[in-house]
Design a protein around this motif. Structure first.
Motif, PDB file in Angstrom:
ATOM      1  N   ALA A   2      71.239  34.587  10.506  1.00 28.50           N
ATOM      2  CA  ALA A   2      71.595  34.146   9.162  1.00 28.50           C
ATOM      3  C   ALA A   2      73.081  33.864   9.066  1.00 28.50           C
ATOM      4  O   ALA A   2      73.902  34.541   9.666  1.00 28.50           O
ATOM      5  CB  ALA A   2      71.215  35.223   8.153  1.00 28.50           C
ATOM      6  N   THR A   3      73.405  32.861   8.302  1.00 29.55           N
ATOM      7  CA  THR A   3      74.811  32.530   8.099  1.00 29.55           C
ATOM      8  C   THR A   3      75.355  33.315   6.914  1.00 29.55           C
ATOM      9  O   THR A   3      74.602  33.856   6.109  1.00 29.55           O
ATOM     10  CB  THR A   3      74.972  31.020   7.822  1.00 29.55           C
ATOM     11  N   ALA A   4      76.675  33.341   6.808  1.00 28.48           N
ATOM     12  CA  ALA A   4      77.306  34.039   5.683  1.00 28.48           C
ATOM     13  C   ALA A   4      76.891  33.408   4.363  1.00 28.48           C
ATOM     14  O   ALA A   4      76.651  34.102   3.378  1.00 28.48           O
ATOM     15  CB  ALA A   4      78.819  34.029   5.841  1.00 28.48           C
ATOM     16  N   ASN A   5      76.801  32.078   4.335  1.00 32.24           N
ATOM     17  CA  ASN A   5      76.409  31.376   3.117  1.00 32.24           C
ATOM     18  C   ASN A   5      74.984  31.746   2.724  1.00 32.24           C
ATOM     19  O   ASN A   5      74.691  31.982   1.561  1.00 32.24           O
ATOM     20  CB  ASN A   5      76.543  29.866   3.304  1.00 32.24           C
ATOM     21  N   SER A   6      74.099  31.829   3.704  1.00 33.91           N
ATOM     22  CA  SER A   6      72.719  32.215   3.438  1.00 33.91           C
ATOM     23  C   SER A   6      72.644  33.634   2.891  1.00 33.91           C
ATOM     24  O   SER A   6      71.881  33.911   1.966  1.00 33.91           O
ATOM     25  CB  SER A   6      71.887  32.096   4.712  1.00 33.91           C
ATOM     26  N   ALA A  11      71.967  37.305  -1.696  1.00 28.93           N
ATOM     27  CA  ALA A  11      72.525  38.402  -2.487  1.00 28.93           C
ATOM     28  C   ALA A  11      72.581  38.055  -3.968  1.00 28.93           C
ATOM     29  O   ALA A  11      72.361  38.914  -4.825  1.00 28.93           O
ATOM     30  CB  ALA A  11      73.914  38.769  -1.973  1.00 28.93           C
ATOM     31  N   PHE A  12      72.881  36.807  -4.274  1.00 24.33           N
ATOM     32  CA  PHE A  12      73.027  36.404  -5.672  1.00 24.33           C
ATOM     33  C   PHE A  12      71.777  35.750  -6.248  1.00 24.33           C
ATOM     34  O   PHE A  12      71.777  35.339  -7.403  1.00 24.33           O
ATOM     35  CB  PHE A  12      74.239  35.492  -5.850  1.00 24.33           C
ATOM     36  N   ALA A  13      70.714  35.669  -5.486  1.00 23.30           N
ATOM     37  CA  ALA A  13      69.477  35.058  -5.979  1.00 23.30           C
ATOM     38  C   ALA A  13      68.985  35.715  -7.268  1.00 23.30           C
ATOM     39  O   ALA A  13      68.611  35.004  -8.210  1.00 23.30           O
ATOM     40  CB  ALA A  13      68.405  35.076  -4.898  1.00 23.30           C
ATOM     41  N   PRO A  14      68.982  37.054  -7.364  1.00 21.39           N
ATOM     42  CA  PRO A  14      68.532  37.663  -8.628  1.00 21.39           C
ATOM     43  C   PRO A  14      69.427  37.294  -9.819  1.00 21.39           C
ATOM     44  O   PRO A  14      68.945  37.117 -10.940  1.00 21.39           O
ATOM     45  CB  PRO A  14      68.592  39.168  -8.353  1.00 21.39           C
ATOM     46  N   VAL A  15      70.719  37.160  -9.571  1.00 22.10           N
ATOM     47  CA  VAL A  15      71.651  36.801 -10.636  1.00 22.10           C
ATOM     48  C   VAL A  15      71.384  35.367 -11.094  1.00 22.10           C
ATOM     49  O   VAL A  15      71.303  35.088 -12.294  1.00 22.10           O
ATOM     50  CB  VAL A  15      73.121  36.954 -10.170  1.00 22.10           C
ATOM     51  N   SER A  17      68.657  33.705 -10.773  1.00 17.45           N
ATOM     52  CA  SER A  17      67.359  33.688 -11.436  1.00 17.45           C
ATOM     53  C   SER A  17      67.488  34.159 -12.886  1.00 17.45           C
ATOM     54  O   SER A  17      66.893  33.574 -13.790  1.00 17.45           O
ATOM     55  CB  SER A  17      66.387  34.587 -10.670  1.00 17.45           C
ATOM     56  N   ALA A  18      68.278  35.199 -13.104  1.00 15.92           N
ATOM     57  CA  ALA A  18      68.490  35.701 -14.460  1.00 15.92           C
ATOM     58  C   ALA A  18      69.203  34.665 -15.326  1.00 15.92           C
ATOM     59  O   ALA A  18      68.843  34.471 -16.486  1.00 15.92           O
ATOM     60  CB  ALA A  18      69.284  37.001 -14.425  1.00 15.92           C
ATOM     61  N   VAL A  19      70.187  33.985 -14.756  1.00 15.12           N
ATOM     62  CA  VAL A  19      70.902  32.948 -15.511  1.00 15.12           C
ATOM     63  C   VAL A  19      69.934  31.829 -15.874  1.00 15.12           C
ATOM     64  O   VAL A  19      69.952  31.319 -16.997  1.00 15.12           O
ATOM     65  CB  VAL A  19      72.122  32.427 -14.722  1.00 15.12           C
ATOM     66  N   ASN A  20      69.065  31.454 -14.941  1.00  9.00           N
ATOM     67  CA  ASN A  20      68.070  30.419 -15.241  1.00  9.00           C
ATOM     68  C   ASN A  20      67.111  30.881 -16.329  1.00  9.00           C
ATOM     69  O   ASN A  20      66.716  30.086 -17.184  1.00  9.00           O
ATOM     70  CB  ASN A  20      67.301  30.029 -13.975  1.00  9.00           C
ATOM     71  N   SER A  21      66.736  32.149 -16.304  1.00 14.44           N
ATOM     72  CA  SER A  21      65.865  32.688 -17.351  1.00 14.44           C
ATOM     73  C   SER A  21      66.554  32.647 -18.703  1.00 14.44           C
ATOM     74  O   SER A  21      65.916  32.385 -19.723  1.00 14.44           O
ATOM     75  CB  SER A  21      65.453  34.129 -17.029  1.00 14.44           C
ATOM     76  N   MET A  22      67.850  32.892 -18.707  1.00 10.67           N
ATOM     77  CA  MET A  22      68.600  32.820 -19.964  1.00 10.67           C
ATOM     78  C   MET A  22      68.564  31.405 -20.533  1.00 10.67           C
ATOM     79  O   MET A  22      68.511  31.213 -21.745  1.00 10.67           O
ATOM     80  CB  MET A  22      70.055  33.248 -19.748  1.00 10.67           C
ATOM     81  N   ARG A  23      68.558  30.433 -19.651  1.00 14.19           N
ATOM     82  CA  ARG A  23      68.562  29.039 -20.089  1.00 14.19           C
ATOM     83  C   ARG A  23      67.170  28.557 -20.474  1.00 14.19           C
ATOM     84  O   ARG A  23      66.998  27.894 -21.495  1.00 14.19           O
ATOM     85  CB  ARG A  23      69.144  28.156 -18.979  1.00 14.19           C
ATOM     86  N   ASP A  24      66.167  28.882 -19.646  1.00 11.72           N
ATOM     87  CA  ASP A  24      64.858  28.260 -19.802  1.00 11.72           C
ATOM     88  C   ASP A  24      63.727  29.216 -20.165  1.00 11.72           C
ATOM     89  O   ASP A  24      62.607  28.767 -20.390  1.00 11.72           O
ATOM     90  CB  ASP A  24      64.455  27.562 -18.489  1.00 11.72           C
ATOM     91  N   GLY A  25      63.986  30.505 -20.187  1.00 12.23           N
ATOM     92  CA  GLY A  25      62.911  31.478 -20.351  1.00 12.23           C
ATOM     93  C   GLY A  25      62.465  31.687 -21.783  1.00 12.23           C
ATOM     94  O   GLY A  25      63.051  31.170 -22.739  1.00 12.23           O
ATOM     95  N   THR A  26      61.415  32.472 -21.896  1.00 19.12           N
ATOM     96  CA  THR A  26      60.931  32.880 -23.212  1.00 19.12           C
ATOM     97  C   THR A  26      61.900  33.907 -23.797  1.00 19.12           C
ATOM     98  O   THR A  26      62.797  34.398 -23.112  1.00 19.12           O
ATOM     99  CB  THR A  26      59.536  33.532 -23.097  1.00 19.12           C
ATOM    100  N   ARG A  27      61.688  34.249 -25.023  1.00 20.06           N
ATOM    101  CA  ARG A  27      62.564  35.231 -25.685  1.00 20.06           C
ATOM    102  C   ARG A  27      62.582  36.551 -24.915  1.00 20.06           C
ATOM    103  O   ARG A  27      63.627  37.150 -24.707  1.00 20.06           O
ATOM    104  CB  ARG A  27      62.105  35.439 -27.122  1.00 20.06           C
TER     105      ARG A  27
END
Length: 64
Positions: A2-6, A11-15, A17-27
């Motif tokens: 794995a590369t450092a970028n990968s 590492a930040f995938a959950p973050v 995902s949460a930001v995307n949920s804030m934009r597009d998710g249900t209440r």
């Protein structure tokens, strides 16, 4: 191997995902995402990187 970028992306995938949920998710998804991001922000070793002025946190706060 794995590369450092990968590793950073994983590492930040959950973050992100949460930001995307804030934009597009249900209440309910937005509420859960906000709580996750708030806990994440408090748990980061270098909190200066995730201040309210951070674009990701600013985005999250706009959709709270």
């Amino acid at each position: 191997m794995a590369t450092a970028n990968s590793n950073a992306e994983q590492a930040f995938a959950p973050v992100l995902s949460a930001v995307n949920s804030m934009r597009d998710g249900t209440r309910e998804q937005k509420k859960e995402a906000y709580e996750f991001l708030e806990k994440f922000q408090k748990s980061v070793r270098f909190p200066a990187l995730f201040t309210p002025h951070c674009p990701a946190m600013a985005l999250a706060n706009n959709y709270a």
